[in-house]
Design a protein around this motif. Sequence first.
Motif, PDB file in Angstrom:
ATOM      1  N   ASN A 181       5.975   4.948 -19.091  1.00  0.00           N
ATOM      2  CA  ASN A 181       5.908   5.994 -20.116  1.00  0.00           C
ATOM      3  C   ASN A 181       5.266   7.273 -19.583  1.00  0.00           C
ATOM      4  O   ASN A 181       4.663   8.048 -20.323  1.00  0.00           O
ATOM      5  N   GLY A 182       5.407   7.475 -18.268  1.00  0.00           N
ATOM      6  CA  GLY A 182       4.920   8.714 -17.679  1.00  0.00           C
ATOM      7  C   GLY A 182       3.427   8.753 -17.467  1.00  0.00           C
ATOM      8  O   GLY A 182       2.845   9.840 -17.385  1.00  0.00           O
ATOM      9  N   ASN A 183       2.784   7.594 -17.371  1.00  0.00           N
ATOM     10  CA  ASN A 183       1.343   7.491 -17.106  1.00  0.00           C
ATOM     11  C   ASN A 183       0.479   8.125 -18.190  1.00  0.00           C
ATOM     12  O   ASN A 183      -0.656   8.524 -17.945  1.00  0.00           O
ATOM     13  N   VAL A 184       1.002   8.219 -19.408  1.00  0.00           N
ATOM     14  CA  VAL A 184       0.259   8.852 -20.491  1.00  0.00           C
ATOM     15  C   VAL A 184      -0.927   7.979 -20.912  1.00  0.00           C
ATOM     16  O   VAL A 184      -0.895   6.751 -20.782  1.00  0.00           O
ATOM     17  N   ASP A 185      -1.971   8.613 -21.403  1.00  0.00           N
ATOM     18  CA  ASP A 185      -3.112   7.905 -21.992  1.00  0.00           C
ATOM     19  C   ASP A 185      -2.789   7.705 -23.472  1.00  0.00           C
ATOM     20  O   ASP A 185      -3.063   8.573 -24.303  1.00  0.00           O
ATOM     21  N   MET A 186      -2.197   6.571 -23.791  1.00  0.00           N
ATOM     22  CA  MET A 186      -1.794   6.318 -25.174  1.00  0.00           C
ATOM     23  C   MET A 186      -2.984   6.253 -26.119  1.00  0.00           C
ATOM     24  O   MET A 186      -2.864   6.618 -27.294  1.00  0.00           O
ATOM     25  N   VAL A 187      -4.118   5.787 -25.629  1.00  0.00           N
ATOM     26  CA  VAL A 187      -5.301   5.681 -26.483  1.00  0.00           C
ATOM     27  C   VAL A 187      -5.694   7.063 -26.992  1.00  0.00           C
ATOM     28  O   VAL A 187      -5.873   7.280 -28.200  1.00  0.00           O
ATOM     29  N   ILE A 221      -5.520  -0.117 -42.397  1.00  0.00           N
ATOM     30  CA  ILE A 221      -5.961  -0.816 -41.183  1.00  0.00           C
ATOM     31  C   ILE A 221      -4.725  -1.126 -40.355  1.00  0.00           C
ATOM     32  O   ILE A 221      -3.748  -1.695 -40.855  1.00  0.00           O
ATOM     33  N   ILE A 222      -4.772  -0.750 -39.081  1.00  0.00           N
ATOM     34  CA  ILE A 222      -3.611  -0.823 -38.197  1.00  0.00           C
ATOM     35  C   ILE A 222      -3.982  -1.618 -36.946  1.00  0.00           C
ATOM     36  O   ILE A 222      -4.995  -1.342 -36.305  1.00  0.00           O
ATOM     37  N   ALA A 223      -3.153  -2.593 -36.601  1.00  0.00           N
ATOM     38  CA  ALA A 223      -3.311  -3.343 -35.357  1.00  0.00           C
ATOM     39  C   ALA A 223      -2.119  -3.031 -34.454  1.00  0.00           C
ATOM     40  O   ALA A 223      -0.966  -3.236 -34.854  1.00  0.00           O
ATOM     41  N   LEU A 224      -2.393  -2.517 -33.261  1.00  0.00           N
ATOM     42  CA  LEU A 224      -1.335  -2.171 -32.314  1.00  0.00           C
ATOM     43  C   LEU A 224      -1.452  -3.035 -31.065  1.00  0.00           C
ATOM     44  O   LEU A 224      -2.558  -3.364 -30.626  1.00  0.00           O
ATOM     45  N   GLN A 225      -0.316  -3.372 -30.491  1.00  0.00           N
ATOM     46  CA  GLN A 225      -0.268  -4.109 -29.235  1.00  0.00           C
ATOM     47  C   GLN A 225       0.562  -3.320 -28.215  1.00  0.00           C
ATOM     48  O   GLN A 225       1.365  -2.477 -28.577  1.00  0.00           O
ATOM     49  N   GLU A 226       0.366  -3.662 -26.936  1.00  0.00           N
ATOM     50  CA  GLU A 226       1.032  -2.996 -25.808  1.00  0.00           C
ATOM     51  C   GLU A 226       0.713  -1.503 -25.777  1.00  0.00           C
ATOM     52  O   GLU A 226       1.590  -0.653 -25.604  1.00  0.00           O
ATOM     53  N   VAL A 227      -0.564  -1.196 -25.941  1.00  0.00           N
ATOM     54  CA  VAL A 227      -1.064   0.164 -25.773  1.00  0.00           C
ATOM     55  C   VAL A 227      -1.509   0.306 -24.318  1.00  0.00           C
ATOM     56  O   VAL A 227      -2.258  -0.541 -23.809  1.00  0.00           O
ATOM     57  N   THR A 228      -1.064   1.364 -23.640  1.00  0.00           N
ATOM     58  CA  THR A 228      -1.295   1.473 -22.197  1.00  0.00           C
ATOM     59  C   THR A 228      -1.960   2.783 -21.806  1.00  0.00           C
ATOM     60  O   THR A 228      -1.927   3.772 -22.535  1.00  0.00           O
ATOM     61  N   ARG A 229      -2.543   2.742 -20.626  1.00  0.00           N
ATOM     62  CA  ARG A 229      -2.994   3.932 -19.897  1.00  0.00           C
ATOM     63  C   ARG A 229      -2.427   3.849 -18.480  1.00  0.00           C
ATOM     64  O   ARG A 229      -2.416   2.773 -17.876  1.00  0.00           O
ATOM     65  N   TYR A 236       1.806  -3.678 -35.348  1.00  0.00           N
ATOM     66  CA  TYR A 236       2.969  -3.082 -34.684  1.00  0.00           C
ATOM     67  C   TYR A 236       2.799  -3.205 -33.170  1.00  0.00           C
ATOM     68  O   TYR A 236       1.861  -2.647 -32.599  1.00  0.00           O
ATOM     69  N   ASN A 237       3.697  -3.957 -32.538  1.00  0.00           N
ATOM     70  CA  ASN A 237       3.782  -3.947 -31.076  1.00  0.00           C
ATOM     71  C   ASN A 237       4.600  -2.714 -30.697  1.00  0.00           C
ATOM     72  O   ASN A 237       5.806  -2.665 -30.944  1.00  0.00           O
ATOM     73  N   VAL A 238       3.944  -1.732 -30.092  1.00  0.00           N
ATOM     74  CA  VAL A 238       4.586  -0.437 -29.886  1.00  0.00           C
ATOM     75  C   VAL A 238       5.301  -0.312 -28.543  1.00  0.00           C
ATOM     76  O   VAL A 238       5.868   0.748 -28.239  1.00  0.00           O
ATOM     77  N   GLN A 239       5.312  -1.354 -27.723  1.00  0.00           N
ATOM     78  CA  GLN A 239       6.032  -1.373 -26.447  1.00  0.00           C
ATOM     79  C   GLN A 239       5.825  -0.079 -25.649  1.00  0.00           C
ATOM     80  O   GLN A 239       6.758   0.605 -25.281  1.00  0.00           O
ATOM     81  N   TYR A 240       4.569   0.240 -25.409  1.00  0.00           N
ATOM     82  CA  TYR A 240       4.147   1.447 -24.676  1.00  0.00           C
ATOM     83  C   TYR A 240       4.810   2.721 -25.173  1.00  0.00           C
ATOM     84  O   TYR A 240       4.987   3.690 -24.423  1.00  0.00           O
ATOM     85  N   GLY A 241       5.177   2.722 -26.467  1.00  0.00           N
ATOM     86  CA  GLY A 241       5.716   3.923 -27.103  1.00  0.00           C
ATOM     87  C   GLY A 241       7.190   4.154 -26.889  1.00  0.00           C
ATOM     88  O   GLY A 241       7.727   5.185 -27.311  1.00  0.00           O
ATOM     89  N   ILE A 242       7.887   3.221 -26.245  1.00  0.00           N
ATOM     90  CA  ILE A 242       9.305   3.406 -25.918  1.00  0.00           C
ATOM     91  C   ILE A 242      10.160   2.655 -26.936  1.00  0.00           C
ATOM     92  O   ILE A 242       9.996   1.458 -27.148  1.00  0.00           O
ATOM     93  N   GLY A 243      11.093   3.368 -27.562  1.00  0.00           N
ATOM     94  CA  GLY A 243      11.895   2.819 -28.640  1.00  0.00           C
ATOM     95  C   GLY A 243      13.197   2.201 -28.192  1.00  0.00           C
ATOM     96  O   GLY A 243      13.514   2.138 -26.994  1.00  0.00           O
ATOM     97  N   LEU A 244      13.982   1.762 -29.158  1.00  0.00           N
ATOM     98  CA  LEU A 244      15.267   1.134 -28.879  1.00  0.00           C
ATOM     99  C   LEU A 244      16.268   2.120 -28.273  1.00  0.00           C
ATOM    100  O   LEU A 244      17.275   1.710 -27.699  1.00  0.00           O
ATOM    101  N   ASP A 245      16.005   3.409 -28.413  1.00  0.00           N
ATOM    102  CA  ASP A 245      16.832   4.425 -27.765  1.00  0.00           C
ATOM    103  C   ASP A 245      16.304   4.798 -26.394  1.00  0.00           C
ATOM    104  O   ASP A 245      16.743   5.791 -25.798  1.00  0.00           O
TER     105      ASP A 245
END
Length: 286
Positions: free
Chosen positions: A45-51, A32-40, A6-15
């Motif tokens: 996204n408000g500078n959140v620590d997504m990890v 087992i989950i592979a994620l892309q575009e995880v940010t800190r 899942y490419n999560v686009q820094y957690g921001i959805g289509l809305d």
Amino acid sequence: MKFVSYNVQYGIGLDDRFDLPRIVSSIHGADIIALQEVTRNFHRNGNVDMVAELQTLLANHYSVYWPACDLDAGSAIEKGRVVNRRFQFGNMIFSRWPILSTRLIPLPRTRTLDKLNLQRGATEAVIATPKGPIRVYSVHLDHVHRDERIAQIRYLKDRAQLYGFEGGAISGAHEFGVAEPPVPEDYVLMGDFNMVPESPEYCEMVGGIDALYGRQIRATHPVDAVAGLGKRHAASFSWINPKDHADRLFLDYCFLSHGLVERLTDAWVDETAFGSDHMPVWFELS
């Protein structure tokens, strides 16, 4: 054994809303989950620590994160000491079973003078599954240049297929007093490859189609899980243009080494998820 990419686009959805619990609900039940575009520390996204947030939401999974791109994000001296703030952009892997070793594989890139081009990478994890160790890669390729993607695919395939010769994260680990990790032959490449089916870069990954014999399963070419089971059709998609929701493309894949193909039982795309501009791509092994 269920896998999802899942490419999560820094957690921001289509809305245009940031909602990590929504992301996690879309991958519920995955082993087992592979994620892309995880940010800190990303301003979008408000500078959140997504990890940290994702590790809390997926507390029953082991995890590893490697940022392929790392930049200063306002580090400063505060109250007499340095406070490090880094913008990080990378890939993450979660697993119900222990992750025995891991490393970042930086992928080839060339400098652009007009378009965004950041360092891309693949997060590698050797996972101790109930059926034995397996290598899993969370991958994110360049989005603007076909030749760069082809170079990245060639490099990535070499790392995956020459793993036994190169040794992964470590060999001779006894000298450090730690356990020697296994060297599994089978691997899974999951992620956002930014290519459409049957494009030149797609054929670089899985091989071309012969006029008489079709596309063969070869040791040098991993198998596309969704296409291999005949689950992809002309209208299939894994990405929606967030600007107008009109353009829809198939950009995300799960590729399996030939030793896993006989265990492949199902594969699908969750086209109902809208927590990102991409959709989760799933497959299941017996």
